[in-house]
Design an enzyme around this catalytic site. Structure first.
Site, mmCIF file in Angstrom:
data_model
loop_
_atom_site.group_PDB
_atom_site.id
_atom_site.type_symbol
_atom_site.label_atom_id
_atom_site.label_comp_id
_atom_site.label_asym_id
_atom_site.label_seq_id
_atom_site.Cartn_x
_atom_site.Cartn_y
_atom_site.Cartn_z
ATOM 1 N N TYR A 157 1.058 -1.182 0.170
ATOM 2 C CA TYR A 157 0.023 0.142 0.106
ATOM 3 C C TYR A 157 1.219 0.643 -0.106
ATOM 4 C CZ TYR A 157 -3.959 -2.820 1.084
ATOM 5 O OH TYR A 157 -4.614 -3.638 1.389
ATOM 6 N N CYS A 158 1.255 1.775 -0.797
ATOM 7 C CA CYS A 158 1.731 3.019 -1.307
ATOM 8 C C CYS A 158 1.254 4.249 -0.662
ATOM 9 C CB CYS A 158 2.403 3.039 -2.691
ATOM 10 S SG CYS A 158 3.743 4.616 -3.342
#
Length: 189
Positions: A157-158
């Site tokens: 999850y960027c």
């Protein structure tokens, strides 16, 4: 002749992989939640109300899907224990114990706070298929998720630092100051 055969083979392979990627063969398909133009969220504000609630840069990131430049966010190399909240809804979205250094230049987490904290929305902007991460209470843009993360999920999850508020372990969750001032005035009257 041999060069033409190799060229046609390479082009065919490229075409097949492109078609497969557009068909959505991603494992994220199982996690996704298609966002409809008319989808309702618990928190729905007008554009003007969002502008009053958020800083100008938070507004661009959270409501207009902007992205901060890599390696510039305050939480990129930040590893204190605590909880990350959405700056839009103030709901908890990630825990510090799922944060890791992905080397991408943005804060990275391998899992959300809980299953209902975020939603995934198919994003086909810029000629590619990605999965946008939005907070589940307001639909505000947090970042994107990719399938190149560590175990146990394999996900990365960027997330934009500007979309987050960090609260150290043991401290109280954030509240909107603009929301509590009118209550203070009522109590003092």
């Amino acid at each position: 002749m041999k060069a033409k055969i190799m060229l046609y083979s390479a082009l065919s392979l490229l075409l097949v992989t492109s078609v497969l990627s557009l068909k959505g063969t991603s494992g994220l398909e199982d996690l996704q939640d298609q966002k409809q133009d008319n989808e309702k969220y618990e928190i729905e504000l007008t554009e003007e109300e969002w502008k009053n609630r958020l800083t100008p840069f938070q507004f661009e990131v959270l409501r207009k899907q902007a992205t901060e430049r890599a390696f510039t966010g305050k939480y990129n190399k930040f590893y204190e224990k605590g909880t990350y909240y959405s700056a839009a809804s103030l709901q908890p979205v990630f825990k510090s114990d799922t944060k890791y250094d992905s080397g991408s230049g943005w804060p990275a987490f391998y899992a959300p706070f809980n299953e209902g904290a975020v939603k995934l929305v198919k994003d086909t902007s810029y000629g590619m298929v990605r999965w946008e991460v939005v907070d589940s209470k307001s639909g505000s843009h947090l970042g994107h998720v990719f399938e190149d993360g560590p175990r146990p999920t394999g996900l990365r999850y960027c997330i934009n630092s500007e979309a987050l508020i960090f609260v150290p372990e043991g401290e109280k969750p954030p509240v909107f100051k603009k929301d509590i001032y009118p209550l203070r005035q009522l109590c003092e009257a």
